[in-house]
Design a protein around this motif. Structure first.
Motif, PDB file in Angstrom:
ATOM      1  N   GLY A  20       0.767  -1.237   0.000  1.00 48.28           N
ATOM      2  CA  GLY A  20       0.000   0.000   0.000  1.00 48.28           C
ATOM      3  C   GLY A  20       0.793   1.278   0.000  1.00 48.28           C
ATOM      4  O   GLY A  20       0.210   2.346   0.171  1.00 48.28           O
ATOM      5  N   ALA A 137       4.320   6.448   7.833  1.00 46.10           N
ATOM      6  CA  ALA A 137       3.270   5.736   7.124  1.00 46.10           C
ATOM      7  C   ALA A 137       2.987   4.457   7.901  1.00 46.10           C
ATOM      8  O   ALA A 137       3.880   3.646   8.127  1.00 46.10           O
ATOM      9  CB  ALA A 137       3.708   5.416   5.699  1.00 46.10           C
ATOM     10  N   GLN A 139       1.245   0.813   8.710  1.00 48.17           N
ATOM     11  CA  GLN A 139       0.676  -0.405   8.151  1.00 48.17           C
ATOM     12  C   GLN A 139       0.605  -1.415   9.285  1.00 48.17           C
ATOM     13  O   GLN A 139       1.556  -2.146   9.539  1.00 48.17           O
ATOM     14  CB  GLN A 139       1.526  -0.935   6.993  1.00 48.17           C
ATOM     15  N   GLU A 219      -3.161   7.129  12.288  1.00 48.46           N
ATOM     16  CA  GLU A 219      -2.813   7.170  10.870  1.00 48.46           C
ATOM     17  C   GLU A 219      -2.804   8.618  10.400  1.00 48.46           C
ATOM     18  O   GLU A 219      -3.765   9.360  10.649  1.00 48.46           O
ATOM     19  CB  GLU A 219      -3.818   6.371  10.041  1.00 48.46           C
ATOM     20  N   GLN A 223      -1.953  10.059   4.617  1.00 46.97           N
ATOM     21  CA  GLN A 223      -2.053   8.656   4.224  1.00 46.97           C
ATOM     22  C   GLN A 223      -3.518   8.264   3.999  1.00 46.97           C
ATOM     23  O   GLN A 223      -3.827   7.508   3.071  1.00 46.97           O
ATOM     24  CB  GLN A 223      -1.423   7.760   5.285  1.00 46.97           C
ATOM     25  N   ILE A 224      -4.417   8.777   4.850  1.00 45.90           N
ATOM     26  CA  ILE A 224      -5.848   8.512   4.670  1.00 45.90           C
ATOM     27  C   ILE A 224      -6.309   9.055   3.321  1.00 45.90           C
ATOM     28  O   ILE A 224      -7.037   8.384   2.577  1.00 45.90           O
ATOM     29  CB  ILE A 224      -6.651   9.147   5.814  1.00 45.90           C
ATOM     30  N   GLU A 226      -4.507   9.608   0.605  1.00 45.73           N
ATOM     31  CA  GLU A 226      -3.952   8.828  -0.495  1.00 45.73           C
ATOM     32  C   GLU A 226      -4.633   7.468  -0.618  1.00 45.73           C
ATOM     33  O   GLU A 226      -4.860   6.983  -1.737  1.00 45.73           O
ATOM     34  CB  GLU A 226      -2.449   8.659  -0.310  1.00 45.73           C
ATOM     35  N   ARG A 227      -4.987   6.863   0.513  1.00 43.74           N
ATOM     36  CA  ARG A 227      -5.664   5.574   0.450  1.00 43.74           C
ATOM     37  C   ARG A 227      -7.040   5.722  -0.187  1.00 43.74           C
ATOM     38  O   ARG A 227      -7.458   4.901  -1.016  1.00 43.74           O
ATOM     39  CB  ARG A 227      -5.797   4.966   1.846  1.00 43.74           C
ATOM     40  N   ARG A 228      -7.759   6.770   0.190  1.00 47.35           N
ATOM     41  CA  ARG A 228      -9.086   6.992  -0.391  1.00 47.35           C
ATOM     42  C   ARG A 228      -8.982   7.276  -1.886  1.00 47.35           C
ATOM     43  O   ARG A 228      -9.816   6.811  -2.676  1.00 47.35           O
ATOM     44  CB  ARG A 228      -9.771   8.152   0.330  1.00 47.35           C
ATOM     45  N   GLY A 230      -6.690   6.113  -3.829  1.00 48.54           N
ATOM     46  CA  GLY A 230      -6.405   4.836  -4.460  1.00 48.54           C
ATOM     47  C   GLY A 230      -7.643   3.967  -4.590  1.00 48.54           C
ATOM     48  O   GLY A 230      -7.821   3.242  -5.570  1.00 48.54           O
ATOM     49  N   GLN A 231      -8.544   4.034  -3.575  1.00 50.88           N
ATOM     50  CA  GLN A 231      -9.775   3.257  -3.627  1.00 50.88           C
ATOM     51  C   GLN A 231     -10.710   3.764  -4.714  1.00 50.88           C
ATOM     52  O   GLN A 231     -11.471   2.995  -5.302  1.00 50.88           O
ATOM     53  CB  GLN A 231     -10.459   3.303  -2.263  1.00 50.88           C
TER      54      GLN A 231
END
Length: 257
Positions: A20, A137, A139, A219, A223-224, A226-228, A230-231
């Motif tokens: 991720g 970051a 994980q 978190e 990072q939150i 970027e994850r969203r 990516g989703q």
């Protein structure tokens, strides 16, 4: 051309089953701001990571300016992933600057910028410290730090980089600075790197992958985000393909009619 050190670190993270972070490292490929003229005789960087995911940054640069070095020197604050900055302090030759020729901006990408006159020569010492939030970051029980090891775009004669992490946490793999030939010595929760004759074209980064003893860190907001993002990417791709198909269908209908 040598492989991007950030890409090599992605491979290292995959080897220890971390997922991720590809979007995080891809963002680092943007060209860094130039610090200006001068020859960096000595550079010292100390990074002290705390259990809550914040980090104190303390850096000192002793820079030699020659007759052909008119311009400016920039000791930048990293534009890498951080949630915020506090307690920013700067000095030039041990004195806190309060105006020109120094320009101080306590924001990522800012820092201490020193303007030089056309006949400026000699050696000056620049220093800045600050606390950065959300630098790890996360994980699961792992926390990864990626940080520039030296100011970009300026030759460095000698560099010393010290990184400390919370007692109880352990590196999953040995901390590293890439690219370049750096020596590393680890004692307890501290690793000290030394480097010599670093070319201005080299862009070395510090990589640290920790197994965290204290899991209380939240978190980071970046990072939150970027994850969203990516989703949502597959949905955007699907929507784009659908629009193309509809467009081709409309064109065929127009031609047939």
């Amino acid at each position: 051309m040598a492989a991007d050190p950030r890409a090599r670190f992605i491979d290292r993270l995959r080897a220890v089953q971390l997922l991720g972070l590809s979007a995080v490292f891809a963002a680092a490929c943007a060209a860094p701001p130039s610090p200006g003229a001068g020859r960096l005789l000595e550079y010292e960087l100390t990074l002290a990571i705390r259990a809550d995911g914040t980090m104190n940054v303390d850096e000192r640069a002793r820079v030699e300016f020659g007759a052909a070095d008119a311009g400016a020197f920039h000791l930048p604050i990293s534009g890498w992933h951080v949630d915020g900055l506090v307690n920013h302090r700067t000095t030039v030759d041990g004195v806190t600057p309060d105006g020109p020729p120094a320009d101080v901006r306590a924001v990522p990408g800012g820092g201490l910028r020193w303007s030089l006159s056309a006949d400026a020569t000699g050696t000056r010492e620049f220093r800045q410290t600050y606390d950065a939030a959300g630098v790890l970051a996360l994980q699961g029980a792992r926390g990864q730090l990626v940080w520039p090891a030296v100011p970009p775009g300026v030759p460095v004669v000698a560099a010393r980089v010290t990184v400390t992490w919370p007692t109880g946490s352990l590196p999953a793999v040995p901390p590293a600075i890439e690219p370049g030939a750096w020596t590393a010595q680890t004692s307890g929760a501290t690793t000290v790197f030394t480097g010599q004759e670093i070319d201005a074209e080299v862009d070395p980064w510090l990589y640290l992958d920790l197994v965290l003893d204290d899991l209380s860190a939240l978190e980071p907001a970046w990072q939150i985000t970027e994850r969203r993002a990516g989703q949502l990417m597959p949905a955007f791709v699907s929507a784009g393909v659908f629009i193309v198909i509809v467009g081709v269908g409309v064109l065929l209908m127009v031609r047939v009619s």
